[in-house]
Design a protein around this motif. Structure first.
Motif, PDB file in Angstrom:
ATOM      1  N   UNK A 179      22.487   2.796  -0.674  1.00 42.37           N
ATOM      2  CA  UNK A 179      21.424   2.164  -1.125  1.00 42.37           C
ATOM      3  C   UNK A 179      20.073   2.607  -1.566  1.00 42.37           C
ATOM      4  N   UNK A 180      18.735   2.327  -2.506  1.00 41.15           N
ATOM      5  CA  UNK A 180      18.165   3.229  -2.179  1.00 41.15           C
ATOM      6  C   UNK A 180      16.796   2.267  -2.801  1.00 41.15           C
ATOM      7  N   UNK A 181      15.717   1.871  -2.729  1.00 41.64           N
ATOM      8  CA  UNK A 181      14.839   0.627  -2.670  1.00 41.64           C
ATOM      9  C   UNK A 181      13.877   2.597  -3.492  1.00 41.64           C
ATOM     10  N   UNK A 182      13.127   1.289  -4.611  1.00 41.88           N
ATOM     11  CA  UNK A 182      11.166   2.452  -4.462  1.00 41.88           C
ATOM     12  C   UNK A 182      10.714   1.029  -4.365  1.00 41.88           C
ATOM     13  N   UNK A 183       9.339   1.334  -3.632  1.00 42.49           N
ATOM     14  CA  UNK A 183       8.444   0.335  -2.973  1.00 42.49           C
ATOM     15  C   UNK A 183       7.244   1.048  -2.889  1.00 42.49           C
ATOM     16  N   UNK A 184       6.338   0.193  -2.385  1.00 40.86           N
ATOM     17  CA  UNK A 184       4.523   0.712  -2.302  1.00 40.86           C
ATOM     18  C   UNK A 184       4.366   0.625  -0.605  1.00 40.86           C
ATOM     19  N   UNK A 185       3.736   1.428  -0.349  1.00 45.20           N
ATOM     20  CA  UNK A 185       3.866   1.468   1.239  1.00 45.20           C
ATOM     21  C   UNK A 185       2.648   0.611   1.679  1.00 45.20           C
ATOM     22  N   UNK A 186       2.278  -0.423   2.975  1.00 49.79           N
ATOM     23  CA  UNK A 186       1.080  -1.315   2.910  1.00 49.79           C
ATOM     24  C   UNK A 186       0.172   0.049   3.457  1.00 49.79           C
ATOM     25  N   UNK A 187      -0.978  -1.082   3.541  1.00 51.27           N
ATOM     26  CA  UNK A 187      -2.126   0.033   4.085  1.00 51.27           C
ATOM     27  C   UNK A 187      -1.982   0.680   5.190  1.00 51.27           C
ATOM     28  N   UNK A 188      -1.445  -0.515   6.217  1.00 50.48           N
ATOM     29  CA  UNK A 188      -1.260   0.081   7.646  1.00 50.48           C
ATOM     30  C   UNK A 188      -0.308   1.345   7.136  1.00 50.48           C
ATOM     31  N   UNK A 189       1.214   0.891   6.465  1.00 52.31           N
ATOM     32  CA  UNK A 189       2.026   2.488   6.481  1.00 52.31           C
ATOM     33  C   UNK A 189       0.610   3.521   6.162  1.00 52.31           C
ATOM     34  N   UNK A 190       0.252   3.633   5.329  1.00 48.93           N
ATOM     35  CA  UNK A 190      -0.552   4.693   4.513  1.00 48.93           C
ATOM     36  C   UNK A 190      -1.240   5.106   5.760  1.00 48.93           C
ATOM     37  N   UNK A 191      -1.608   4.606   6.583  1.00 51.87           N
ATOM     38  CA  UNK A 191      -2.721   5.474   7.646  1.00 51.87           C
ATOM     39  C   UNK A 191      -2.138   6.012   8.797  1.00 51.87           C
ATOM     40  N   UNK A 192      -1.123   5.332   8.637  1.00 49.64           N
ATOM     41  CA  UNK A 192       0.657   6.182   9.460  1.00 49.64           C
ATOM     42  C   UNK A 192       0.763   7.470   9.256  1.00 49.64           C
ATOM     43  N   UNK A 193       1.201   7.110   7.804  1.00 44.93           N
ATOM     44  CA  UNK A 193       1.942   8.349   6.434  1.00 44.93           C
ATOM     45  C   UNK A 193       0.356   9.419   7.523  1.00 44.93           C
ATOM     46  N   UNK A 194      -0.562   9.251   7.289  1.00 39.38           N
ATOM     47  CA  UNK A 194      -2.118  10.258   7.947  1.00 39.38           C
ATOM     48  C   UNK A 194      -2.222  10.622   9.002  1.00 39.38           C
ATOM     49  N   UNK A 195      -2.054  10.199  10.327  1.00 40.07           N
ATOM     50  CA  UNK A 195      -2.051  10.478  11.453  1.00 40.07           C
ATOM     51  C   UNK A 195      -2.719   9.302  12.347  1.00 40.07           C
ATOM     52  N   UNK A 196      -3.255   7.760  11.049  1.00 40.93           N
ATOM     53  CA  UNK A 196      -4.587   7.434  11.492  1.00 40.93           C
ATOM     54  C   UNK A 196      -3.626   6.080  11.916  1.00 40.93           C
ATOM     55  N   UNK A 197      -4.882   5.191  12.211  1.00 43.11           N
ATOM     56  CA  UNK A 197      -4.806   3.949  12.529  1.00 43.11           C
ATOM     57  C   UNK A 197      -5.354   2.637  12.094  1.00 43.11           C
ATOM     58  N   UNK A 198      -4.663   2.169  11.765  1.00 43.63           N
ATOM     59  CA  UNK A 198      -4.751   0.660  10.941  1.00 43.63           C
ATOM     60  C   UNK A 198      -5.580  -0.375  11.499  1.00 43.63           C
ATOM     61  N   UNK A 199      -7.022  -0.490  11.213  1.00 41.13           N
ATOM     62  CA  UNK A 199      -7.825  -1.946  12.297  1.00 41.13           C
ATOM     63  C   UNK A 199      -8.060  -2.601  10.554  1.00 41.13           C
ATOM     64  N   UNK A 200      -8.117  -3.838  10.994  1.00 38.95           N
ATOM     65  CA  UNK A 200      -7.975  -4.752  10.507  1.00 38.95           C
ATOM     66  C   UNK A 200      -9.019  -6.414  11.028  1.00 38.95           C
ATOM     67  N   UNK A 201     -10.274  -5.977  10.246  1.00 40.85           N
ATOM     68  CA  UNK A 201     -11.036  -6.678  11.489  1.00 40.85           C
ATOM     69  C   UNK A 201     -11.445  -7.731  10.697  1.00 40.85           C
ATOM     70  N   UNK A 202     -11.621  -9.011  10.425  1.00 41.71           N
ATOM     71  CA  UNK A 202     -12.157 -10.678  10.222  1.00 41.71           C
ATOM     72  C   UNK A 202     -13.568 -10.803  11.419  1.00 41.71           C
ATOM     73  N   UNK A 203     -14.163 -10.712  10.154  1.00 44.45           N
ATOM     74  CA  UNK A 203     -15.478 -11.532  10.212  1.00 44.45           C
ATOM     75  C   UNK A 203     -15.723 -12.583   9.940  1.00 44.45           C
ATOM     76  N   UNK A 204     -16.000 -14.289  10.535  1.00 42.57           N
ATOM     77  CA  UNK A 204     -16.183 -15.340  10.380  1.00 42.57           C
ATOM     78  C   UNK A 204     -17.384 -15.465   9.983  1.00 42.57           C
ATOM     79  N   UNK A 205     -16.731 -16.973   8.887  1.00 41.05           N
ATOM     80  CA  UNK A 205     -18.586 -17.143   7.974  1.00 41.05           C
ATOM     81  C   UNK A 205     -19.710 -18.213   8.802  1.00 41.05           C
ATOM     82  N   UNK A 206     -19.866 -17.757   8.362  1.00 43.00           N
ATOM     83  CA  UNK A 206     -21.939 -18.372   9.186  1.00 43.00           C
ATOM     84  C   UNK A 206     -22.477 -18.681   8.672  1.00 43.00           C
TER      85      UNK A 206
END
Length: 176
Positions: free
Chosen positions: A137-164
């Motif tokens: 069984x095979x499925x074509x799909x798209x990589x998440x942002x984190x998976x794209x980073x990992x593909x190139x040997x990088x760490x994925x950082x997701x930073x949230x800044x709250x509203x003021x």
């Protein structure tokens, strides 16, 4: 080699065999392995809900992307699952608006519902093209942002800044 999904085709004499909307091209090793055999090739498109052994999380991630259950059987209708060489498989895939074709992957879904990622995927003329030495069984799909980073040997950082009171909040995603 006669390949069939209801009608006979000569895999050894043709560059490609098309079953439904999936195209197959066997290398010389596979053609030699199957020489003299009549084989029956099928490529059935399924939804994630049709697959018993995948997790709810994986089914949600797959979403509406089709899963192709690809099989080849000999004259006795026994599965031939491993090949001496490579078969190039082309399955239809429509890129979403703005989607980068370099970010698509093919998932091989094994018997236990585990995913093995195939990242060597070419996108051409509405098809995702990959090579395999076995059918499943095979499925074509798209990589998440984190998976794209990992593909190139990088760490994925997701930073949230709250509203003021003075600024709007935001989320920044980046590879580092």
């Amino acid at each position: 080699v006669t390949a069939s999904s209801g009608e006979a085709m000569e895999l050894g004499e043709a560059d490609e065999v098309t079953v439904g909307d999936v195209t197959f091209a066997a290398d010389a090793s596979v053609t030699e392995q199957l020489a003299g055999e009549s084989v029956y090739l099928s490529a059935e498109s399924q939804d994630a809900s049709d697959i018993d052994n995948i997790s709810d999380e994986l089914a949600e991630r797959i979403g509406d992307d089709p899963i192709y259950d690809i099989t080849i059987k000999n004259e006795s209708m026994e599965d031939i699952s491993n090949f001496d060489g490579w078969i190039t498989v082309s399955v239809p895939y429509e890129l979403a608006d703005g989607e980068d074709p370099d970010n698509i992957v093919v998932w091989y879904i094994d018997e236990e519902g585990n995913v093995i990622e195939i990242t060597d995927v070419e996108y051409r003329d509405g098809y995702a093209i990959f090579k395999t030495n076995h059918f499943s069984k095979y499925c074509v799909t798209r990589m998440t942002s984190a998976e794209i980073c990992a593909k190139y040997g990088h760490n994925y950082i997701d930073t949230s800044v709250p509203a003021t009171c003075a600024t709007d909040g935001y989320t920044a995603e980046r590879c580092k």
